[in-house]
Design a protein around this motif. Structure first.
Motif, short mmCIF file in Angstrom:
data_model
loop_
_atom_site.label_atom_id
_atom_site.label_comp_id
_atom_site.label_asym_id
_atom_site.label_seq_id
_atom_site.Cartn_x
_atom_site.Cartn_y
_atom_site.Cartn_z
N GLU A 118 0.82 -1.22 0.00
CA GLU A 118 0.00 0.00 0.00
C GLU A 118 0.85 1.26 0.00
O GLU A 118 0.46 2.29 -0.56
N ILE A 119 2.04 1.21 0.59
CA ILE A 119 2.91 2.39 0.60
C ILE A 119 3.99 2.31 -0.48
O ILE A 119 4.88 3.15 -0.55
N GLY A 120 3.93 1.28 -1.32
CA GLY A 120 4.86 1.17 -2.44
C GLY A 120 6.12 0.39 -2.13
O GLY A 120 7.10 0.47 -2.88
N ALA A 121 6.12 -0.38 -1.04
CA ALA A 121 7.27 -1.21 -0.70
C ALA A 121 6.99 -2.66 -1.09
O ALA A 121 5.83 -3.07 -1.21
N GLN A 122 8.05 -3.43 -1.27
CA GLN A 122 7.91 -4.83 -1.69
C GLN A 122 8.50 -5.75 -0.64
O GLN A 122 9.63 -5.55 -0.19
N LEU A 123 7.75 -6.77 -0.25
CA LEU A 123 8.29 -7.82 0.61
C LEU A 123 9.05 -8.79 -0.28
O LEU A 123 8.48 -9.49 -1.11
N VAL A 124 10.37 -8.84 -0.12
CA VAL A 124 11.22 -9.69 -0.95
C VAL A 124 11.30 -11.10 -0.40
O VAL A 124 11.23 -12.08 -1.14
N ALA A 125 11.46 -11.23 0.92
CA ALA A 125 11.58 -12.55 1.55
C ALA A 125 11.26 -12.42 3.03
O ALA A 125 11.29 -11.32 3.61
N SER A 126 10.95 -13.55 3.66
CA SER A 126 10.68 -13.56 5.09
C SER A 126 11.13 -14.90 5.67
O SER A 126 11.20 -15.91 4.96
N ALA A 127 11.45 -14.89 6.96
CA ALA A 127 11.88 -16.12 7.64
C ALA A 127 11.59 -15.99 9.13
O ALA A 127 11.85 -14.95 9.74
N GLY A 128 11.05 -17.05 9.70
CA GLY A 128 10.77 -17.05 11.13
C GLY A 128 12.05 -17.27 11.93
O GLY A 128 12.99 -17.90 11.47
N ASN A 129 12.08 -16.71 13.13
CA ASN A 129 13.19 -16.96 14.04
C ASN A 129 12.68 -16.91 15.48
O ASN A 129 11.48 -16.73 15.71
N ALA A 130 13.58 -17.06 16.45
CA ALA A 130 13.18 -17.15 17.85
C ALA A 130 12.53 -15.86 18.35
O ALA A 130 11.74 -15.88 19.30
N GLN A 131 12.85 -14.71 17.71
CA GLN A 131 12.29 -13.43 18.13
C GLN A 131 11.00 -13.07 17.40
O GLN A 131 10.38 -12.06 17.70
N GLY A 132 10.58 -13.88 16.46
CA GLY A 132 9.38 -13.60 15.69
C GLY A 132 9.59 -13.90 14.23
O GLY A 132 9.46 -15.04 13.78
N ALA A 133 9.98 -12.88 13.47
CA ALA A 133 10.23 -13.07 12.04
C ALA A 133 11.15 -11.98 11.53
O ALA A 133 11.14 -10.85 12.05
N GLN A 134 11.96 -12.32 10.55
CA GLN A 134 12.77 -11.33 9.84
C GLN A 134 12.23 -11.20 8.43
O GLN A 134 11.83 -12.19 7.81
N ILE A 135 12.22 -9.97 7.92
CA ILE A 135 11.76 -9.75 6.55
C ILE A 135 12.79 -8.93 5.79
O ILE A 135 13.53 -8.14 6.37
#
Length: 278
Positions: free
Chosen positions: A216-233
């Protein structure tokens, strides 16, 4: 042989000789650039993504005549890569996790046959190799295999390699080497194409709404991965956005980012229609 055909072949020979002479002249100017840099004590990177982006935009937008658009793109890419190689020899460490042939073809299209090709098993190995080398480049698939985790973590430290380009520069569905890849190098303070920022964010939790909030703001999610703190994107966004607006959008999606790290930048993506639709 008819005289008109012979005359045309002589004309081609004349053009070929002129092109070769200009290429030699360009090489002489590059040599003078090297000497001028040394005299000025300039020890900065020989890679100039900003100048490359400016040149490639001019090339792909010029009328190509009977040539497919990939031909002048390839020719100029090889000229630039070889000119850089004559200033500071380097190799390209390339991620072969998606098969060696596609990434090798992409590397040769963009860097030619003079620059050495060194295979690596995945993006993480490419990042390590560039980090340990003096002035090499790395090249890896943007879409890493499932289960790769947050492979981009090795780019986060201030002195770690950073993304300097996204290839191919001119994207279109029928590109002969259209494999989407990132190019990385040791950090440099100038010559960067700061049009699209690549950043890593640590989220308290992952929610599907995050993708829509970013779009919606013009950014793109390239990749994501879960980890012990939640998730990294891994996120790509143009410089008309700010990191504050980015984190605000993720907060609104109830993902609560706690850490932000810029991993590099590249020229704005240039998407072309297939040639038969141009």
């Amino acid at each position: 042989m008819s005289s008109p055909l012979l005359a045309l072949r002589h004309e081609i020979d004349r053009i070929d000789d002129a092109m070769h002479a200009l290429l030699v002249e360009r090489g002489d100017v590059v040599a003078r650039v090297i000497e001028a840099k040394r005299a000025a004590g300039d020890v900065g990177s020989a890679f100039r993504p900003d100048r490359e982006a400016e040149l490639m935009r001019r090339i792909v937008h010029k009328p190509a005549g009977r040539w497919p658009v990939d031909a002048p793109e390839n020719i100029w890419r090889v000229i630039l890569a070889t000119s850089t190689f004559t200033q500071v020899p380097y190799r390209v460490h390339a991620d072969v996790s998606g098969g060696e042939t596609p990434i090798r073809e992409s590397m040769r299209f963009h860097f030619g046959f003079t620059v050495p090709f060194t295979p690596a098993s995945d993006a993480k190995e490419v990042i390590r190799a560039v980090d340990e080398a003096k002035g090499d480049l790395g090249m890896f698939l943007i879409a890493q295999a499932p289960g790769s985790g947050a492979w981009w973590e090795g780019l986060a430290a201030p002195g770690a390699p950073k993304i300097i380009a996204r290839l191919p520069f001119a994207e279109r569905p029928d590109h002969p080497t259209g494999l989407p890849v990132y190019v990385i190098a040791k950090p440099q303070n100038e010559g960067l194409a700061r049009e699209t920022i690549i950043a890593s964010l640590q989220l308290e939790r992952w929610r599907p709404e995050a993708r829509a909030a970013l779009a919606e703001i013009g950014a793109q999610l390239v990749a994501s991965a879960g980890n012990a703190q939640g998730a990294q994107i891994l996120v790509a966004y143009e410089t008309n956005l700010t990191s504050d607006r980015l984190t605000a959008a993720l907060n609104a999606a109830k993902c609560e980012p706690s850490r932000y790290a810029e991993l590099g930048c590249h020229a704005r993506r240039l998407a072309l229609a297939p040639e038969n639709e141009a």
